[in-house]
Design a protein around this motif. Structure first.
Motif, PDB file in Angstrom:
ATOM      1  N   LEU A  68       7.199  -9.342   0.166  1.00 49.48           N
ATOM      2  CA  LEU A  68       7.368  -8.814  -1.188  1.00 49.48           C
ATOM      3  C   LEU A  68       6.309  -9.402  -2.123  1.00 49.48           C
ATOM      4  N   SER A  69       6.087 -10.708  -2.029  1.00 54.11           N
ATOM      5  CA  SER A  69       5.073 -11.347  -2.869  1.00 54.11           C
ATOM      6  C   SER A  69       3.690 -10.793  -2.563  1.00 54.11           C
ATOM      7  N   LEU A  70       3.384 -10.610  -1.280  1.00 56.45           N
ATOM      8  CA  LEU A  70       2.094 -10.044  -0.891  1.00 56.45           C
ATOM      9  C   LEU A  70       1.931  -8.638  -1.459  1.00 56.45           C
ATOM     10  N   ARG A  71       2.962  -7.817  -1.354  1.00 55.97           N
ATOM     11  CA  ARG A  71       2.884  -6.449  -1.872  1.00 55.97           C
ATOM     12  C   ARG A  71       2.683  -6.449  -3.388  1.00 55.97           C
ATOM     13  N   GLN A  72       3.330  -7.362  -4.082  1.00 56.01           N
ATOM     14  CA  GLN A  72       3.190  -7.427  -5.531  1.00 56.01           C
ATOM     15  C   GLN A  72       1.752  -7.767  -5.923  1.00 56.01           C
ATOM     16  N   HIS A  73       1.152  -8.723  -5.224  1.00 58.52           N
ATOM     17  CA  HIS A  73      -0.227  -9.082  -5.517  1.00 58.52           C
ATOM     18  C   HIS A  73      -1.177  -7.926  -5.202  1.00 58.52           C
ATOM     19  N   PHE A  74      -0.929  -7.227  -4.107  1.00 63.00           N
ATOM     20  CA  PHE A  74      -1.775  -6.082  -3.757  1.00 63.00           C
ATOM     21  C   PHE A  74      -1.676  -5.003  -4.829  1.00 63.00           C
ATOM     22  N   THR A  75      -0.471  -4.703  -5.249  1.00 63.86           N
ATOM     23  CA  THR A  75      -0.274  -3.654  -6.244  1.00 63.86           C
ATOM     24  C   THR A  75      -0.935  -4.019  -7.563  1.00 63.86           C
ATOM     25  N   THR A  76      -0.781  -5.271  -7.988  1.00 62.17           N
ATOM     26  CA  THR A  76      -1.334  -5.712  -9.266  1.00 62.17           C
ATOM     27  C   THR A  76      -2.847  -5.748  -9.254  1.00 62.17           C
ATOM     28  N   GLN A  77      -3.434  -6.307  -8.195  1.00 55.88           N
ATOM     29  CA  GLN A  77      -4.874  -6.541  -8.169  1.00 55.88           C
ATOM     30  C   GLN A  77      -5.678  -5.380  -7.586  1.00 55.88           C
ATOM     31  N   GLY A  87      -4.203  -2.136  -6.716  1.00 60.37           N
ATOM     32  CA  GLY A  87      -3.667  -0.810  -6.982  1.00 60.37           C
ATOM     33  C   GLY A  87      -3.245  -0.057  -5.739  1.00 60.37           C
ATOM     34  N   THR A  88      -2.900  -0.779  -4.677  1.00 58.51           N
ATOM     35  CA  THR A  88      -2.468  -0.133  -3.438  1.00 58.51           C
ATOM     36  C   THR A  88      -1.536  -1.078  -2.692  1.00 58.51           C
ATOM     37  N   ALA A  89      -0.902  -0.588  -1.639  1.00 58.29           N
ATOM     38  CA  ALA A  89       0.000  -1.396  -0.834  1.00 58.29           C
ATOM     39  C   ALA A  89      -0.740  -1.941   0.385  1.00 58.29           C
ATOM     40  N   PRO A  90      -0.294  -3.073   0.953  1.00 58.15           N
ATOM     41  CA  PRO A  90      -0.960  -3.622   2.136  1.00 58.15           C
ATOM     42  C   PRO A  90      -1.048  -2.625   3.291  1.00 58.15           C
ATOM     43  N   SER A  91       0.009  -1.866   3.523  1.00 57.14           N
ATOM     44  CA  SER A  91      -0.016  -0.903   4.627  1.00 57.14           C
ATOM     45  C   SER A  91      -1.036   0.198   4.377  1.00 57.14           C
ATOM     46  N   ALA A  92      -1.131   0.670   3.123  1.00 55.21           N
ATOM     47  CA  ALA A  92      -2.119   1.694   2.798  1.00 55.21           C
ATOM     48  C   ALA A  92      -3.534   1.133   2.909  1.00 55.21           C
ATOM     49  N   TYR A  93      -3.697  -0.117   2.496  1.00 51.17           N
ATOM     50  CA  TYR A  93      -5.010  -0.759   2.609  1.00 51.17           C
ATOM     51  C   TYR A  93      -5.423  -0.848   4.076  1.00 51.17           C
ATOM     52  N   ARG A  94      -4.496  -1.234   4.920  1.00 51.17           N
ATOM     53  CA  ARG A  94      -4.818  -1.356   6.354  1.00 51.17           C
ATOM     54  C   ARG A  94      -5.226  -0.006   6.927  1.00 51.17           C
ATOM     55  N   ARG A  95      -4.511   1.050   6.578  1.00 46.35           N
ATOM     56  CA  ARG A  95      -4.857   2.374   7.101  1.00 46.35           C
ATOM     57  C   ARG A  95      -6.253   2.793   6.652  1.00 46.35           C
ATOM     58  N   ALA A  96      -6.589   2.473   5.412  1.00 41.24           N
ATOM     59  CA  ALA A  96      -7.869   2.906   4.859  1.00 41.24           C
ATOM     60  C   ALA A  96      -9.040   2.100   5.388  1.00 41.24           C
ATOM     61  N   PHE A  97      -8.839   0.782   5.581  1.00 44.16           N
ATOM     62  CA  PHE A  97      -9.969  -0.097   5.840  1.00 44.16           C
ATOM     63  C   PHE A  97     -10.124  -0.531   7.288  1.00 44.16           C
ATOM     64  N   CYS A  98      -9.078  -0.484   8.081  1.00 46.69           N
ATOM     65  CA  CYS A  98      -9.235  -0.961   9.460  1.00 46.69           C
ATOM     66  C   CYS A  98     -10.186  -0.067  10.233  1.00 46.69           C
ATOM     67  N   ALA A  99     -10.324   1.171   9.803  1.00 51.60           N
ATOM     68  CA  ALA A  99     -11.270   2.079  10.449  1.00 51.60           C
ATOM     69  C   ALA A  99     -12.629   2.045   9.787  1.00 51.60           C
ATOM     70  N   GLY A 100     -12.762   1.193   8.737  1.00 53.15           N
ATOM     71  CA  GLY A 100     -14.042   1.066   8.057  1.00 53.15           C
ATOM     72  C   GLY A 100     -14.386   2.239   7.167  1.00 53.15           C
ATOM     73  N   GLN A 101     -13.357   3.008   6.762  1.00 55.75           N
ATOM     74  CA  GLN A 101     -13.616   4.160   5.925  1.00 55.75           C
ATOM     75  C   GLN A 101     -12.670   4.137   4.745  1.00 55.75           C
ATOM     76  N   GLY A 102     -13.031   4.919   3.712  1.00 51.44           N
ATOM     77  CA  GLY A 102     -12.208   4.997   2.515  1.00 51.44           C
ATOM     78  C   GLY A 102     -12.467   3.808   1.618  1.00 51.44           C
ATOM     79  N   ARG A 103     -12.025   3.891   0.372  1.00 48.87           N
ATOM     80  CA  ARG A 103     -12.181   2.776  -0.530  1.00 48.87           C
ATOM     81  C   ARG A 103     -11.083   2.821  -1.578  1.00 48.87           C
ATOM     82  N   ALA A 104     -10.520   1.655  -1.830  1.00 46.29           N
ATOM     83  CA  ALA A 104      -9.493   1.541  -2.845  1.00 46.29           C
ATOM     84  C   ALA A 104     -10.109   0.993  -4.116  1.00 46.29           C
ATOM     85  N   PRO A 105      -9.610   1.369  -5.304  1.00 51.52           N
ATOM     86  CA  PRO A 105     -10.130   0.790  -6.532  1.00 51.52           C
ATOM     87  C   PRO A 105     -10.047  -0.725  -6.447  1.00 51.52           C
ATOM     88  N   LYS A 106     -11.150  -1.380  -6.764  1.00 46.19           N
ATOM     89  CA  LYS A 106     -11.199  -2.821  -6.559  1.00 46.19           C
ATOM     90  C   LYS A 106     -11.896  -3.488  -7.722  1.00 46.19           C
TER      91      LYS A 106
END
Length: 328
Positions: A293-302, A304-323
């Motif tokens: 829960l704490s990890l998800r809160q930090h991801f959402t705040t900093q 703007g996405t969830a850890p699971s969504a980040y993993r889907r986007a970045f583990c394949a080396g594609q996509g980009r989240a607002p950072k």
């Protein structure tokens, strides 16, 4: 895979450092780093020979190069008080509308502002021009305390060396942290600097490097992120009083211990999400957030996405989240 096309704006009198940064990070043979090929074209409002500072000239294409690029970079600007020409701002808007990533490094953010691309978006620029930026672009969500901002494919950075931070973040967003780390290592620069512009505004410099023990302490803390680190713990490791350590830490990083630790833990969590199949609960423990829960809160705040969504986007080396880089 065809090379990613990058258009870099040149203009009379441009700083050679600013002009060279995109090529330093994205150009050349980066196959050993795992970076796919990029091709860079320099362009100008008037094609032909463009004279930069110190009399160095380059051959530039016309603004049609922006219409063919996946990434368009404005590395600086000659006069932040003067509006960019309509032909240039039109080309930038058209590039953004067709899906290109548009980047304004340092004073190049003013050109993106003239194009209307910063309205309602987070943005930054060199701290020395923050008052002018605020007056000229009141509809932008100005963030004066960060090194770079990526808001929906519109990217801006603070001054000079922060351009390298920003371009490394482009690599991180497109190809993942591991590739960005290898490129940074090749350039002999940190892959991600914590803190923001505050650490560079009239900060005192220690008289002797030996007086500042923080670099060793920061590495020590990075190796122990899973532990319940506190201000007192770090001060003890540095052999300083709590008061002295707090002052030295602020001078060195531009931020507080709590914010620095949160940013380091978040960066480590990003790396684990990209490079491992560890469950999110395990990653939260490994990096010191304690709970998923704490990890998800930090991801959402900093981010703007969830850890699971980040993993889907970045583990394949594609996509980009607002950072956005860590704040001061």
């Amino acid at each position: 895979m065809p090379p990613t096309r990058v258009a870099v704006l040149a203009f009379e009198g441009i700083s050679l450092f600013h002009l060279s940064v995109p090529g330093l990070v994205l150009g050349g043979d980066r196959h050993a780093c795992g970076l796919p090929p990029y091709t860079l074209r320099y362009c100008a409002a008037v094609p032909g020979r463009v004279r930069g500072e110190h009399g160095v000239e380059i051959e530039a294409a016309g603004l049609e190069a922006m219409a063919q690029a996946e990434v368009v970079i404005v590395p600086s600007w000659r006069d932040p008080e003067a509006a960019a020409p309509a032909a240039l701002t039109d080309a930038l808007r058209q590039a953004h509308e067709r899906g290109a990533q548009v980047v304004g490094l340092c004073l190049g953010a003013f050109v993106l502002g003239d194009a209307g691309l910063l309205d309602g978006r987070r943005a930054t620029t060199h701290w020395g021009w923050r008052a002018l930026f605020g007056r000229r672009f009141p509809r932008a969500d100005f963030r004066p305390d960060v090194l770079y901002v990526d808001d929906g494919g519109i990217v801006t950075s603070a001054g000079t060396v922060a351009a390298i931070d920003c371009c490394l973040n482009l690599v991180r967003g497109r190809h993942g942290a591991a590739v960005a780390n290898r490129v940074a290592r090749l350039l002999v620069t940190p892959p991600h600097r914590q803190g923001g512009q505050a650490q560079f505004i009239e900060q005192p410099v220690p008289a002797l490097a030996s007086e500042n023990r923080l670099p060793g302490v920061l590495e020590w803390a990075r190796e122990r992120l899973a532990e319940p680190l506190s201000l007192d713990t770090l001060a003890e490791a540095a052999h300083m009083s709590r008061r002295t350590f707090t002052r030295r830490f602020k001078e060195a990083t531009g931020t507080t211990v709590a914010k620095w630790l949160a940013a380091e833990r978040l960066a480590r969590a990003q790396q684990l999400l990209e490079t491992t199949a560890l469950p999110i609960e395990r990653i939260a423990t490994e990096v010191g957030f304690g709970t998923a829960l704490s990890l998800r809160q930090h991801f959402t705040t900093q981010l703007g996405t969830a850890p699971s969504a980040y993993r889907r986007a970045f583990c394949a080396g594609q996509g980009r989240a607002p950072k956005e880089s860590a704040r001061a």
